[in-house]
Design an enzyme around this catalytic site. Structure first.
Site, PDB file in Angstrom:
ATOM      1  N   VAL A  91       7.371   0.916  -0.980  1.00 22.35           N
ATOM      2  CA  VAL A  91       7.008   1.007  -2.265  1.00 22.35           C
ATOM      3  C   VAL A  91       5.575   0.416  -1.987  1.00 22.35           C
ATOM      4  CG1 VAL A  91       8.825   0.049  -3.512  1.00 22.35           C
ATOM      5  CG2 VAL A  91       7.273  -1.400  -2.508  1.00 22.35           C
ATOM      6  N   ASN A  92       4.559   0.727  -3.053  1.00 17.29           N
ATOM      7  CA  ASN A  92       3.342   0.436  -2.882  1.00 17.29           C
ATOM      8  C   ASN A  92       2.807  -1.247  -2.669  1.00 17.29           C
ATOM      9  OD1 ASN A  92       4.368   1.284  -5.150  1.00 17.29           O
ATOM     10  ND2 ASN A  92       2.764   0.863  -6.396  1.00 17.29           N
ATOM     11  N   THR A  93       1.802  -1.364  -1.889  1.00 20.33           N
ATOM     12  CA  THR A  93       1.339  -2.752  -1.897  1.00 20.33           C
ATOM     13  C   THR A  93       0.059  -2.375  -1.977  1.00 20.33           C
ATOM     14  OG1 THR A  93       1.233  -2.200   0.643  1.00 20.33           O
ATOM     15  CG2 THR A  93       3.160  -3.277  -0.165  1.00 20.33           C
ATOM     16  N   THR A 133       3.515  -1.492   4.354  1.00 17.64           N
ATOM     17  CA  THR A 133       2.541  -2.074   5.184  1.00 17.64           C
ATOM     18  C   THR A 133       2.275  -3.640   4.281  1.00 17.64           C
ATOM     19  OG1 THR A 133       1.452  -0.133   5.862  1.00 17.64           O
ATOM     20  CG2 THR A 133       0.012  -2.220   5.976  1.00 17.64           C
ATOM     21  N   ALA A 226      -7.232  -1.444  11.098  1.00 13.49           N
ATOM     22  CA  ALA A 226      -8.432  -2.250  11.045  1.00 13.49           C
ATOM     23  C   ALA A 226      -9.218  -1.665  12.284  1.00 13.49           C
ATOM     24  CB  ALA A 226      -8.418  -3.627  11.202  1.00 13.49           C
ATOM     25  N   PHE A 227      -8.645  -1.344  13.410  1.00 15.09           N
ATOM     26  CA  PHE A 227      -9.441  -0.916  14.814  1.00 15.09           C
ATOM     27  C   PHE A 227      -9.663   0.593  14.319  1.00 15.09           C
ATOM     28  CE2 PHE A 227      -9.358  -3.021  18.819  1.00 15.09           C
ATOM     29  CZ  PHE A 227      -9.022  -4.322  18.172  1.00 15.09           C
ATOM     30  N   CYS A 277      -5.297   3.280   2.318  1.00 13.83           N
ATOM     31  CA  CYS A 277      -4.814   1.908   3.249  1.00 13.83           C
ATOM     32  C   CYS A 277      -5.831   1.212   4.031  1.00 13.83           C
ATOM     33  CB  CYS A 277      -3.715   2.462   4.225  1.00 13.83           C
ATOM     34  SG  CYS A 277      -2.148   2.708   3.414  1.00 13.83           S
ATOM     35  N   ARG A 443     -19.556  16.100   5.359  1.00 15.92           N
ATOM     36  CA  ARG A 443     -18.346  15.978   6.310  1.00 15.92           C
ATOM     37  C   ARG A 443     -18.776  16.640   7.975  1.00 15.92           C
ATOM     38  NH1 ARG A 443     -13.925  12.649   5.669  1.00 15.92           N
ATOM     39  NH2 ARG A 443     -13.550  12.538   3.395  1.00 15.92           N
TER      40      ARG A 443
HETATM   41  N1  LIG Z   1      -0.043   6.634   2.541  1.00 19.30           N
HETATM   42  C1  LIG Z   1      -0.024   6.453   3.679  1.00 19.30           C
HETATM   43  O1  LIG Z   1      -0.333   7.384   4.229  1.00 19.30           O
HETATM   44  C2  LIG Z   1       0.516   5.372   4.446  1.00 19.30           C
HETATM   45  C3  LIG Z   1       1.029   4.317   3.525  1.00 19.30           C
HETATM   46  N2  LIG Z   1       1.589   3.205   4.236  1.00 19.30           N
HETATM   47  C4  LIG Z   1       2.212   2.072   3.311  1.00 19.30           C
HETATM   48  O2  LIG Z   1       3.458   2.571   2.778  1.00 19.30           O
HETATM   49  C5  LIG Z   1       3.638   1.835   1.472  1.00 19.30           C
HETATM   50  C6  LIG Z   1       3.771   3.003   0.391  1.00 19.30           C
HETATM   51  O3  LIG Z   1       2.759   3.811   0.398  1.00 19.30           O
HETATM   52  P1  LIG Z   1       2.476   5.179  -0.321  1.00 19.30           P
HETATM   53  O4  LIG Z   1       3.984   6.048   0.027  1.00 19.30           O
HETATM   54  O5  LIG Z   1       1.508   5.606   0.061  1.00 19.30           O
HETATM   55  O6  LIG Z   1       2.687   4.620  -1.864  1.00 19.30           O
HETATM   56  P2  LIG Z   1       2.911   5.470  -2.936  1.00 19.30           P
HETATM   57  O7  LIG Z   1       2.487   4.735  -4.244  1.00 19.30           O
HETATM   58  O8  LIG Z   1       2.710   6.966  -2.889  1.00 19.30           O
HETATM   59  O9  LIG Z   1       4.492   5.290  -3.220  1.00 19.30           O
HETATM   60  C7  LIG Z   1       5.129   4.325  -3.612  1.00 19.30           C
HETATM   61  C8  LIG Z   1       6.413   4.595  -4.587  1.00 19.30           C
HETATM   62  O10 LIG Z   1       7.099   3.303  -4.889  1.00 19.30           O
HETATM   63  C9  LIG Z   1       7.608   3.414  -6.152  1.00 19.30           C
HETATM   64  N3  LIG Z   1       8.126   2.040  -6.477  1.00 19.30           N
HETATM   65  C10 LIG Z   1       7.651   1.003  -6.723  1.00 19.30           C
HETATM   66  N4  LIG Z   1       8.106  -0.218  -6.931  1.00 19.30           N
HETATM   67  C11 LIG Z   1       9.451   0.326  -7.036  1.00 19.30           C
HETATM   68  C12 LIG Z   1      11.035  -0.207  -7.192  1.00 19.30           C
HETATM   69  N5  LIG Z   1      10.984  -1.579  -7.470  1.00 19.30           N
HETATM   70  N6  LIG Z   1      11.972   0.684  -7.154  1.00 19.30           N
HETATM   71  C13 LIG Z   1      11.774   2.129  -7.030  1.00 19.30           C
HETATM   72  N7  LIG Z   1      10.614   2.649  -6.638  1.00 19.30           N
HETATM   73  C14 LIG Z   1       9.428   1.457  -6.719  1.00 19.30           C
HETATM   74  C15 LIG Z   1       6.507   3.948  -7.009  1.00 19.30           C
HETATM   75  O11 LIG Z   1       6.985   4.392  -8.122  1.00 19.30           O
HETATM   76  C16 LIG Z   1       5.798   5.012  -6.085  1.00 19.30           C
HETATM   77  O12 LIG Z   1       6.400   6.327  -6.354  1.00 19.30           O
HETATM   78  C17 LIG Z   1       2.234   0.989   1.412  1.00 19.30           C
HETATM   79  O13 LIG Z   1       2.638  -0.254   1.655  1.00 19.30           O
HETATM   80  C18 LIG Z   1       1.305   1.656   2.073  1.00 19.30           C
HETATM   81  O14 LIG Z   1       0.384   0.679   2.708  1.00 19.30           O
HETATM   82  C19 LIG Z   1       1.748   3.158   5.378  1.00 19.30           C
HETATM   83  C20 LIG Z   1       1.367   4.049   6.324  1.00 19.30           C
HETATM   84  C21 LIG Z   1       0.924   5.304   5.831  1.00 19.30           C
HETATM   85  O1  LIG Z   2      -1.605   3.102   6.937  1.00 21.01           O
HETATM   86  C1  LIG Z   2      -2.041   4.070   6.360  1.00 21.01           C
HETATM   87  O2  LIG Z   2      -1.968   4.416   5.051  1.00 21.01           O
HETATM   88  C2  LIG Z   2      -2.372   4.950   7.527  1.00 21.01           C
HETATM   89  O3  LIG Z   2      -3.864   4.890   7.530  1.00 21.01           O
HETATM   90  C3  LIG Z   2      -4.661   6.183   7.963  1.00 21.01           C
HETATM   91  O4  LIG Z   2      -4.247   7.362   7.844  1.00 21.01           O
HETATM   92  P1  LIG Z   2      -4.837   8.049   6.433  1.00 21.01           P
HETATM   93  O5  LIG Z   2      -5.421   6.953   5.634  1.00 21.01           O
HETATM   94  O6  LIG Z   2      -3.825   8.936   5.952  1.00 21.01           O
HETATM   95  O7  LIG Z   2      -5.933   9.088   7.064  1.00 21.01           O
HETATM   96  P2  LIG Z   2      -6.708   8.944   8.360  1.00 21.01           P
HETATM   97  O8  LIG Z   2      -6.697  10.265   8.912  1.00 21.01           O
HETATM   98  O9  LIG Z   2      -7.043   7.935   9.210  1.00 21.01           O
HETATM   99  O10 LIG Z   2      -8.363   9.099   7.611  1.00 21.01           O
HETATM  100  C4  LIG Z   2      -8.801   7.971   6.674  1.00 21.01           C
HETATM  101  C5  LIG Z   2     -10.234   8.113   6.455  1.00 21.01           C
HETATM  102  O11 LIG Z   2     -11.095   8.087   7.438  1.00 21.01           O
HETATM  103  C6  LIG Z   2     -11.864   9.268   7.362  1.00 21.01           C
HETATM  104  N1  LIG Z   2     -12.485   9.704   8.904  1.00 21.01           N
HETATM  105  C7  LIG Z   2     -11.306   9.798   9.941  1.00 21.01           C
HETATM  106  C8  LIG Z   2     -11.617   9.795  11.233  1.00 21.01           C
HETATM  107  C9  LIG Z   2     -13.097  10.059  11.453  1.00 21.01           C
HETATM  108  O12 LIG Z   2     -13.437  10.486  12.558  1.00 21.01           O
HETATM  109  N2  LIG Z   2     -13.911   9.882  10.628  1.00 21.01           N
HETATM  110  C10 LIG Z   2     -13.550   9.625   9.462  1.00 21.01           C
HETATM  111  O13 LIG Z   2     -14.559   9.813   8.315  1.00 21.01           O
HETATM  112  C11 LIG Z   2     -11.081  10.247   6.784  1.00 21.01           C
HETATM  113  O14 LIG Z   2     -11.844  11.423   6.265  1.00 21.01           O
HETATM  114  C12 LIG Z   2     -10.449   9.737   5.783  1.00 21.01           C
HETATM  115  O15 LIG Z   2     -11.249   9.414   4.528  1.00 21.01           O
HETATM  116  C13 LIG Z   2      -4.227   6.080   9.697  1.00 21.01           C
HETATM  117  O16 LIG Z   2      -4.851   6.964  10.570  1.00 21.01           O
HETATM  118  C14 LIG Z   2      -2.526   5.986   9.915  1.00 21.01           C
HETATM  119  O17 LIG Z   2      -2.158   5.679  11.106  1.00 21.01           O
HETATM  120  C15 LIG Z   2      -2.076   5.060   8.966  1.00 21.01           C
HETATM  121  O18 LIG Z   2      -0.661   5.276   8.835  1.00 21.01           O
END
Ligand SMILES: NC(=O)C1=CN([C@@H]2O[C@H](COP(=O)(O)OP(=O)(O)OC[C@H]3O[C@@H](n4cnc5c(N)ncnc54)[C@H](O)[C@@H]3O)[C@@H](O)[C@H]2O)C=CC1
Ligand SMILES: O=C(O)[C@H]1O[C@H](OP(=O)(O)OP(=O)(O)OC[C@H]2O[C@@H](n3ccc(=O)[nH]c3=O)[C@H](O)[C@@H]2O)[C@H](O)[C@@H](O)[C@@H]1O
Length: 464
Positions: A91-93, A133, A226-227, A277, A443
């Site tokens: 879920v979202n954080t 996360t 962060a990195f 994120c 870009r």
């Molecule tokens: N978006 C990304 O690229 C990445 C996200 N993450 C982490 O993954 C987690 C989820 O992120 P996203 O998928 O982007 O969020 P999102 O907001 O797209 O999806 C979360 C979903 O959880 C649902 N939800 C919330 N509470 C609920 C409950 N109690 N029961 C059932 N459904 C519920 C919401 O309705 C929503 O559809 C976050 O902690 C984020 O930091 C990790 C890596 C990559």
């Molecule tokens: O925790 C997460 O949500 C995810 O966050 C990032 O993924 P994401 O945010 O989907 O996309 P990135 O490709 O990391 O880009 C993030 C932002 O940085 C920008 N960016 C990226 C790379 C670069 O060289 N320059 C730059 O401006 C992108 O345009 C974008 O706005 C990480 O890359 C994933 O590994 C991680 O799982």
């Protein structure tokens, strides 16, 4: 222990693609993805795959293969928990918007709700996997809730953070650099870890599956983001120095990136990083550091965010300055609204902040993005609460055709690096603009030589 039924709470950008790939790779495991958002679940179940709620290249094919076979999307959270041996929390954080830690800490109310739902619905022992996360030591809180509100059952908590990047989610899931699994160093903990390892091992080479203790796993996720964000802020900081010294940031990035110790990835200067994120996770880390009185450590990481805010503001100011210090009443076209290419996600996109800055200077903004619709653009601006919804709608127009969007504008700003922007008929676009026609490439995807030859005044990030 062989797991045959899993469920995932949260059908968002992570839960949806991640579970689709698990279901595709493990046809003998029943995978149910649940969400409280009915509209989202309906979209996941839509027979027309172009209506899936998440746009990711290749996702439609994976869903087409597994949906209805062993992949299911539903709003029946309780039933899915009840019948599954392993439950992922995805879920979202987001950053808290109220109370203690407002603007810094992660809001864990949805995670807590999941833990309570799992505790109530479970009739047998379960493995609970943190996919969201989370701040380091959250597993302790999840365990506490499960143990204290559950029916005396045993729960193993694993941390299995997701490293996929949007736009390349399917590639990243099919061939991850690593899968990280944190768990307890007890006999039960080891069994739970192994059960999850066995799922990933169906398609991920064993040496890429890392197992650690829970706290290392939770903290590694925040650290990785962060990195990565720090690299973008570092190159963006250098882009400003390049502009005043005559150096070219792309050349500098190449020159340093070929050093194998530095590496070439994540050195693209831009209008600033966005996405749901990077900012949230760094702010969360800063908050955690402050809560342990590690103020120098907190300040160090907070600077990554400050640099990013500066880069977005700098881009907006550059536009204003180049247009004779006023954009009042001028039409400025934004190409791109998503936070990066190949996604329909706009969370924390730099475009929102640049638009907000220009709107405060009374600009008229016209937006074109191949995957973002009009209501999303308005919702993003409304979320900032800078002006009324009416005002946003009056001053911002969203178009479905890029050539129409650029017509009669004073300037064009590229906010997202969509590939299609590179192949436009720029000659035609130039002819239909007001003169002098200025192009701000946030870009660095277009050639200065070609654009200036057409007649554009051209500005790119970190270029002389
Ligand atoms: N978006 C990304 O690229 C990445 C996200 N993450 C982490 O993954 C987690 C989820 O992120 P996203 O998928 O982007 O969020 P999102 O907001 O797209 O999806 C979360 C979903 O959880 C649902 N939800 C919330 N509470 C609920 C409950 N109690 N029961 C059932 N459904 C519920 C919401 O309705 C929503 O559809 C976050 O902690 C984020 O930091 C990790 C890596 C990559
Ligand atoms: O925790 C997460 O949500 C995810 O966050 C990032 O993924 P994401 O945010 O989907 O996309 P990135 O490709 O990391 O880009 C993030 C932002 O940085 C920008 N960016 C990226 C790379 C670069 O060289 N320059 C730059 O401006 C992108 O345009 C974008 O706005 C990480 O890359 C994933 O590994 C991680 O799982």
């Amino acid at each position: 222990m062989k797991v045959t039924k899993i469920c995932c709470i949260g059908a968002g950008y992570v839960g949806g693609p991640t579970m689709s790939v698990i279901a595709q790779k493990c046809p003998d495991i029943k995978v149910t993805v649940v969400d409280i958002n009915q509209t989202r679940i309906d979209a996941w179940n839509d027979p027309d795959l172009s209506n899936l709620p998440v746009y990711e290249p290749g996702l439609d094919k994976v869903v087409a293969e597994a949906r209805g076979r062993n992949l299911f999307f539903s709003t029946d959270v309780i039933k899915a928990i009840e019948e599954s041996e392993m439950i992922f929390i995805s879920v979202n954080t987001p950053t808290k918007t109220y109370g203690e830690g407002k603007g810094m800490a992660a809001d864990l109310k949805w995670v807590e709700l999941c833990a309570r739902q799992i505790a109530t619905a479970s009739k047998e022992d379960k493995i609970v996997v943190e996919k969201s996360t989370l701040p380091v030591r959250t597993a302790q809180a999840v365990k506490d809730i499960l143990v204290n509100t559950g029916n005396g059952l045993k729960f193993q908590i694993l941390s299995n953070p997701e490293f996929l990047a949007e736009g390349t989610a399917i590639e990243d899931l099919e061939s991850p650099d690593r899968v990280l699994i944190g768990g307890d160093d007890t006999p039960e903990g080891k069994i739970a870890i192994q059960a999850l390892v066995d799922i990933y091992a169906r398609w991920v080479p064993k040496d890429r599956i890392l197992t650690t203790n829970v706290w290392s796993s939770e903290l590694s996720k925040l650290t990785a983001n962060a990195f990565l964000a720090q690299r973008v802020s570092s190159i963006n900081a250098l882009s400003e120095l390049c502009e005043v010294t005559g150096a070219d940031v792309s050349e500098v990035a190449k020159a340093i990136g070929t050093d194998s110790r530095i590496g070439s990835k994540f050195l693209k200067a831009s209008v600033g990083f966005g996405g749901s994120c990077f900012q949230k996770d760094i702010l969360n880390m800063v908050y955690i550091c402050r809560s342990y009185q590690l103020n120098e450590v907190a300040d160090y990481w907070e600077q990554v965010i400050k640099m990013n805010d500066h880069q977005k503001a700098r881009f907006a100011k550059k536009i204003i300055k180049s247009l004779y210090n006023t954009v009042s009443g001028k039409k400025i076209t934004f190409l791109g609204w998503a936070f990066k290419k190949d996604t329909n996600d706009t969370r924390e996109s730099a475009a929102i902040y640049v638009a907000d800055h220009l709107l405060s200077e009374q600009a008229k903004i016209c937006v074109y993005d191949p995957k973002v619709n009009q209501e999303k653009v308005y919702a993003d601006l409304e979320y900032l609460n800078t002006r009324s919804s009416d005002e946003n709608r009056r001053h911002v127009k969203v178009m479905n055709d890029p050539y129409e969007a650029c017509k009669d504008s004073h300037a064009i700003a590229i906010l997202t690096e969509w590939d299609e922007f590179k192949t436009y008929d720029w000659e035609k676009i130039y002819q239909n603009m007001l003169k002098p026609a200025t192009l701000f490439d946030g870009r660095n995807i277009l050639s200065k030589e070609e654009m200036t030859k057409i007649g554009f005044r051209f500005y790119a990030i970190g270029k002389p």
